[in-house]
Design a protein around this motif. Structure first.
Motif, short mmCIF file in Angstrom:
data_model
loop_
_atom_site.label_atom_id
_atom_site.label_comp_id
_atom_site.label_asym_id
_atom_site.label_seq_id
_atom_site.Cartn_x
_atom_site.Cartn_y
_atom_site.Cartn_z
N LYS A 1 -5.67 -12.06 1.88
CA LYS A 1 -5.00 -12.95 0.69
C LYS A 1 -5.57 -12.87 -0.96
CE LYS A 1 -3.47 -16.69 3.71
NZ LYS A 1 -2.32 -16.50 3.74
N LYS A 2 -5.41 -11.42 -0.89
CA LYS A 2 -5.59 -11.43 -2.76
C LYS A 2 -4.43 -11.42 -3.33
CE LYS A 2 -9.96 -10.72 -1.47
NZ LYS A 2 -11.30 -11.22 -1.61
N LYS A 3 -4.79 -10.34 -4.59
CA LYS A 3 -3.40 -10.56 -5.43
C LYS A 3 -3.74 -8.53 -5.38
CE LYS A 3 -3.35 -14.31 -8.93
NZ LYS A 3 -3.05 -14.52 -9.97
N TYR A 4 -1.84 -9.18 -5.31
CA TYR A 4 -0.96 -7.52 -5.04
C TYR A 4 -0.74 -7.47 -6.73
CZ TYR A 4 -3.67 -6.94 -0.83
OH TYR A 4 -4.81 -7.05 0.76
N GLY A 5 -0.13 -5.88 -6.84
CA GLY A 5 0.92 -5.29 -7.57
C GLY A 5 1.47 -4.18 -6.74
N VAL A 6 2.64 -4.55 -6.62
CA VAL A 6 3.27 -3.34 -5.88
C VAL A 6 4.65 -2.70 -6.49
CG1 VAL A 6 5.10 -2.63 -3.72
CG2 VAL A 6 2.70 -4.83 -3.95
N ASN A 7 4.51 -1.35 -6.83
CA ASN A 7 5.49 -0.90 -7.90
C ASN A 7 6.49 -0.20 -6.62
OD1 ASN A 7 7.28 0.92 -8.99
ND2 ASN A 7 5.38 1.16 -10.39
N VAL A 8 7.51 -0.22 -6.00
CA VAL A 8 8.27 0.09 -5.41
C VAL A 8 8.53 1.65 -5.70
CG1 VAL A 8 9.05 -2.44 -4.87
CG2 VAL A 8 10.79 -0.97 -6.04
N GLY A 9 8.92 1.64 -6.86
CA GLY A 9 9.20 2.82 -6.86
C GLY A 9 10.15 3.28 -7.35
N ALA A 10 11.40 4.07 -7.69
CA ALA A 10 12.78 4.61 -7.85
C ALA A 10 13.12 4.78 -7.13
CB ALA A 10 12.15 5.77 -9.45
N VAL A 11 14.76 4.74 -7.41
CA VAL A 11 15.80 5.24 -5.85
C VAL A 11 16.13 6.31 -6.95
CG1 VAL A 11 18.28 4.75 -5.72
CG2 VAL A 11 16.54 3.13 -5.37
N ILE A 12 15.78 6.55 -8.44
CA ILE A 12 17.19 7.58 -8.96
C ILE A 12 15.63 8.99 -8.49
CG2 ILE A 12 16.13 7.04 -11.09
CD1 ILE A 12 18.40 8.65 -12.79
N LYS B 1 -7.11 -5.53 -7.20
CA LYS B 1 -7.80 -5.70 -8.07
C LYS B 1 -7.56 -4.98 -9.45
CE LYS B 1 -11.74 -7.61 -5.30
NZ LYS B 1 -12.19 -7.83 -4.46
N GLY B 2 -6.16 -4.67 -9.66
CA GLY B 2 -6.45 -2.91 -10.95
C GLY B 2 -6.54 -1.59 -10.18
N GLN B 3 -6.61 -1.50 -8.79
CA GLN B 3 -6.87 -0.43 -8.72
C GLN B 3 -6.15 0.12 -7.81
OE1 GLN B 3 -9.69 1.60 -9.82
NE2 GLN B 3 -10.09 -0.29 -11.13
N LYS B 4 -5.69 1.50 -7.79
CA LYS B 4 -4.38 1.97 -7.11
C LYS B 4 -5.07 2.04 -5.62
CE LYS B 4 -0.74 5.14 -9.47
NZ LYS B 4 -0.25 5.88 -9.39
N LYS B 5 -4.76 1.61 -4.62
CA LYS B 5 -5.09 2.33 -3.66
C LYS B 5 -3.81 3.38 -2.80
CE LYS B 5 -7.74 -0.91 -3.84
NZ LYS B 5 -9.18 -0.18 -3.10
N SER B 6 -3.99 3.49 -2.12
CA SER B 6 -3.40 4.93 -1.48
C SER B 6 -2.71 4.33 -0.26
CB SER B 6 -4.56 6.37 -0.71
OG SER B 6 -5.55 5.63 -0.12
N PHE B 7 -1.64 5.01 0.01
CA PHE B 7 -0.14 4.45 1.00
C PHE B 7 0.12 5.74 1.62
CE2 PHE B 7 2.07 5.09 -2.87
CZ PHE B 7 3.40 5.72 -1.97
N THR B 8 0.59 5.27 2.71
CA THR B 8 1.71 7.15 3.31
C THR B 8 2.84 6.08 3.22
OG1 THR B 8 0.26 7.41 4.72
CG2 THR B 8 1.62 8.09 5.62
N TYR B 9 3.74 6.82 3.38
CA TYR B 9 5.44 6.24 3.38
C TYR B 9 5.68 6.15 4.74
CZ TYR B 9 6.27 7.90 -1.42
OH TYR B 9 6.92 7.98 -2.73
N GLY B 10 6.36 5.04 5.36
CA GLY B 10 6.63 4.50 6.56
C GLY B 10 5.44 3.76 7.21
N LYS B 11 4.19 3.86 6.65
CA LYS B 11 3.75 2.87 7.13
C LYS B 11 3.05 1.77 6.73
CE LYS B 11 -1.42 4.36 8.34
NZ LYS B 11 -2.35 4.82 8.82
N PRO B 12 3.29 0.58 7.41
CA PRO B 12 2.54 -0.26 6.83
C PRO B 12 1.94 -0.87 6.30
CG PRO B 12 4.20 -0.91 9.15
CD PRO B 12 3.63 -0.02 8.66
N ILE B 13 1.42 -1.35 5.53
CA ILE B 13 -0.35 -2.31 4.50
C ILE B 13 -0.22 -3.23 4.80
CG2 ILE B 13 -1.14 -1.99 2.99
CD1 ILE B 13 0.72 0.18 1.69
N GLN B 14 -0.74 -4.36 5.70
CA GLN B 14 -1.68 -5.17 5.98
C GLN B 14 -2.01 -5.73 4.30
OE1 GLN B 14 -0.62 -6.67 8.89
NE2 GLN B 14 -0.60 -9.10 7.96
N LEU B 15 -1.39 -6.89 3.85
CA LEU B 15 -1.71 -7.56 3.28
C LEU B 15 -2.53 -8.69 3.17
CD1 LEU B 15 1.16 -7.22 0.18
CD2 LEU B 15 -0.61 -5.67 0.83
#
Length: 198
Positions: free
Chosen positions: A159-170, A143-157
Motif C-alpha cells: 500500500k505504497k506509491k509506485y511508478g511503473v515504466n512499462v518499457g517500449a514495444v519498439i 519512493k523515487g528509487q528504482k527497484k530491480s525486477f525479473t521478467y515474467g516474475k510477479p511483483i507484489q505491490l
C-alpha cells in the motif's frame, strides 16, 4: 482484473505484432491498453516548431498492416501531439491524456519533469500506482528509487506509491501485466525472432 499495458510502439509492425501475440499466449484474458506514442512522427521536435499543414502521410510513419493492429484504447503520446501540430489535423484528439483503471492511473509520461538522468519526478501523482512510458526504460519506482525486477516474475505491490515504466514495444518488445485484484505487476518481454545467416 488483468491489464496488458503497452507503450512506445512508434509505428513498428513487427515488434507490435510480436507483443500482441505474446499477450494472447500468456495473458489471453487481459484487457490491452496503450500508453501512447503508437505512431512515429517523421518530423523532429525542433523542425516541428515552424511547420504546419503537412499531409498525414508526410508527418507520420504508418501502414495499413500496422493500423490493423490498433484495436485497443490508448492515451495520447508526444508523437501523436507532434503529428497533429505539424498537420493541423485533429486525428488523435479523441485519445485522452490520462486513463483511470482499477487502482491505477495511465499516462504517456512526456508530461512529467524528466531530469538529465531520465528518472521521472512523480511527486504530483495522486493514484497509488501510475503506469507510464516515454523513456523506453522499463522500471519500477518506489519512493523515487528504482527497484530491480525479473521478467515474467510477479511483483507484489504494497500500500505504497509506485511508478511503473512499462518499457517500449519498439526495439525491446516489452510490456507489463497488471493484476488489479492481486495487486501485482509483471514485466514481460516477447522474445526476439532469431536472425539466420544465409
Amino acid at each position: 482484473m488483468k491489464y496488458a499495458l503497452i507503450g512506445d510502439l512508434h509505428s513498428c509492425f513487427e515488434d507490435t505484432d510480436a507483443v500482441l501475440k505474446h499477450i494472447q499466449e500468456t495473458a489471453e484474458d487481459a484487457t490491452i491498453i496503450g500508453l501512447g506514442d503508437l505512431f512515429e512522427c517523421k518530423i523532429g521536435k525542433k523542425r516541428a516548431k515552424d511547420m504546419t499543414g503537412l499531409a498525414f502521410e508526410e508527418a507520420a510513419e504508418h501502414s495499413e498492416l500496422f493500423n490493423n493492429l490498433l484495436h485497443f484504447p490508448s492515451v495520447r503520446g508526444n508523437q501523436e501531439e507532434r503529428i497533429m501540430q505539424v498537420t493541423g489535423l485533429h486525428t488523435f484528439e479523441k485519445l485522452p491524456e490520462t486513463l483511470q483503471i482499477e487502482g491505477a492511473n495511465i499516462i504517456h509520461g512526456h508530461q512529467f519533469n524528466w531530469p538529465s538522468d531520465w528518472k521521472p519526478l512523480l511527486t504530483e501523482i495522486e493514484q497509488s500506482i501510475v503506469f507510464f512510458g516515454h523513456s523506453h526504460d522499463a522500471a519500477l519506482y518506489k519512493k523515487g528509487q528504482k527497484k530491480s525486477f525479473t521478467y515474467g516474475k510477479p511483483i507484489q505491490l504494497k500500500k505504497k506509491k509506485y511508478g511503473v515504466n512499462v518499457g517500449a514495444v519498439i526495439g525491446t518488445r516489452e510490456w507489463c501485466l497488471y493484476d488489479s485484484t492481486e495487486r501485482t505487476v509483471t514485466f514481460m518481454k516477447a522474445t526476439q525472432r532469431e536472425k539466420h545467416s544465409s
